[in-house]
Design an enzyme around this catalytic site. Sequence first.
Site, PDB file in Angstrom:
ATOM      1  N   HIS A 355       0.250   2.805   3.382  1.00 26.44           N
ATOM      2  CA  HIS A 355       0.165   1.356   3.163  1.00 26.44           C
ATOM      3  C   HIS A 355       0.675   0.893   1.793  1.00 26.44           C
ATOM      4  CE1 HIS A 355      -2.297   2.142   6.617  1.00 26.44           C
ATOM      5  NE2 HIS A 355      -3.187   2.792   5.886  1.00 26.44           N
ATOM      6  N   CYS A 356       1.717   1.517   1.309  1.00 27.29           N
ATOM      7  CA  CYS A 356       2.309   1.171  -0.003  1.00 27.29           C
ATOM      8  C   CYS A 356       1.324   1.397  -1.151  1.00 27.29           C
ATOM      9  CB  CYS A 356       2.825  -0.266  -0.035  1.00 27.29           C
ATOM     10  SG  CYS A 356       4.198  -0.540   1.062  1.00 27.29           S
ATOM     11  N   VAL A 357       0.336   2.263  -0.911  1.00 24.41           N
ATOM     12  CA  VAL A 357      -0.602   2.620  -1.990  1.00 24.41           C
ATOM     13  C   VAL A 357      -0.573   4.147  -2.103  1.00 24.41           C
ATOM     14  CG1 VAL A 357      -2.873   2.096  -2.976  1.00 24.41           C
ATOM     15  CG2 VAL A 357      -2.018   0.718  -1.100  1.00 24.41           C
TER      16      VAL A 357
END
Lengths: 398, 305
Positions: A355-357
């Site tokens: 999730h882009c983390v």
Amino acid sequence: MNIKKLRKDFYFLQKKNYIYFDNACNSLRPDCVVEKINEYYKEYPVCAGRSNYALAEKLTTDLLGVRKNIAKFISAKEDEIIFTKNTTESINLLANSLDLKEGDIVLTTDKEHNSNLIPWIKLKSKGVIHKTINSNPDNTFNIERLSKVLCPEVKLLALGMSSNLDGVSIPAKEIIDLAHKNGSLVLLDAAQSAISEKIDVKYLDVDFLAFSGHKILGPSGTGVLFGKKDLLEKLGSFLVGGSTVHSSSYDDFELADIPERFEAGLQNFSGILGLGEAIKYLEKIGLKNIQKQKLVLNEYLSNELLKIDKLHIIGPEEASRRSGIVSFYIDDIDSHQLSIMLDRSAGIMTRSGQHCVHSWFKSREVASSLRVSMSFYNTLDEVKKFVDELNNIIKILR
Amino acid sequence: MFCFIALLVFSVLGIFSATHRKFAKEAFDCVFRRITFRPCNTGFREKVRGIILVKLMKRSSFFAKVFNKYFELIAWIFFVLMIVSTFYVGRGAYNFYLYGNCNGVNEEGFCLFDPTGENNKISPVAPTCGLDTPTVDDLSLANTDLDKFFFIDNNSEDTVVFIGCYVCDFTRKAFPDIEKLLEKKKPNFYFGHLPVKHGSDFISSYDYCAREDTSGDYWKFVELMFTSDIENINDQNYLQEVVDKAGYDKSKIDECLADPETLASIEQNIFNIGNTNIYGTPLVFVNNKAIVGPKPYRVYKGFLK
């Protein structure tokens, strides 16, 4: 709030038997937004702000109206609203315009979306130091840790107001007060919270705030950067060119007033008009109602998920602290596989991965998670179907 | 291992479909990560596995469960099957190029590259009463007197013997390639006419007389016979025209046709050809190697020295 009636406002929800649970990435758009975009292209597809004919003036007036509405939406002044492409561009604009010097520190949480992480890491080349504030074990914000790390060198706190990873919100007001006492500026990444939390920049006293249109029912390619007027005046210019100057000569130029000086090139007129409609629609429904529905759904889903063996919810167990997001992983089952199977077997759209983390997943040595992000147009029946399908799939995979 | 298998499989399938091309690209990315000592964390394996599982799940939960449990083993089985089938496809293509048939020269059986078996078709010779029908292994020139065939001596180290009938579709199909072979490679060449179609005896008589009579050009006669419509050849008046075009003295041909010895000689020639154990036309011997059915030119050429 009559959800059945509201769902009729979304063409997508009428068309097929889809269950859309990827709202943290991108919300669905009501028909009024789509129609407004069409209206621009059909009725007045012209340039705003630079021409004197009637249609151009109408468009300029309408865009000004949208700017006013957005300002009102977050209790700001209209000249404090800068139109951007999205939250990522808003943050990049700020990172490249703020007067940060060698040795200055930028603080973020340890679970920022890449959009609020990479721009600050990139400033390393200028000698700017990026540091993270570690969250509590349940992923909530650790305010004590913040007070310990604040020092005069900390010039900016860039924080996700609500996390796209787990839905957890930070105590923004408390943090801003602490930061200001330290002489630090605060940027809030409100990409996830703008759709369900009433944002009052005056009350929060926040210095900068960014959010995207596509997560609040608006069109893709629209975003907003709010900045306090006096701070915007001091910002350097990042993207320059058409629309950003009063005049120019062969060797000099005179910058336009704020906010225009930050809005280089021809703007996304149709998108901005669509965003204006989205905000009207949100206000009509009421952010409190949106949040209430999200929590009802999350409460049910979290309770059901916690019954599943070896399943871990990222963030606190209490659904009430995670807005409309449930991000989870199961020890012996791959999240990508789960997501694909949910989609192929029942048309349930979820997000799997990091999730882009990435930073958070790497530091915790968690491979990936499955994220269910719900919105006000989702129903309890949809959540129940998700739970049933998930249980079926788990039975197959174990 | 799965990524490697998937790359091979999807690369092949990708030739025909864009969806599989996308999978092939993902598999390549996965393989590339592996060979550069990075983890393959693209989720590709799970994606493919998930897609298959859902399809199975809709039919039978039990099979889906079994598939999931033995996924790796099943992947290996398919990999082995793919390697084996790739080998056979490759061998088939090689055989088809060399022999005009996937299974080898004169072999029966399905051939992917010649699904209707065009290259193997023959006009069958009526079996001799009381004798077993000969097979490809029985074909031989050992007991056949080639002096009774029409012969073109090109002083070559290669010898081609062509046996066929003028009104047989498959001999007519083979004729242009045989003629091309004769023109381009100039082997020593024998031709024998074998009437396998009922009611074409008079054609044999014309053929015999044209061959025996030296006033005309026999090879021109043969060319005209193979290039004329079958309907015309079955017409005696037309055959007179052919004889005329080939430069024969018509009166001599008529004389030969009327001679009672002619039929006996034709019988002897047929018997002589029958000694090859022929069971269908066309039959071609290239340097004593029997080739049955109309093959592409490259096949005949391939058997030359």
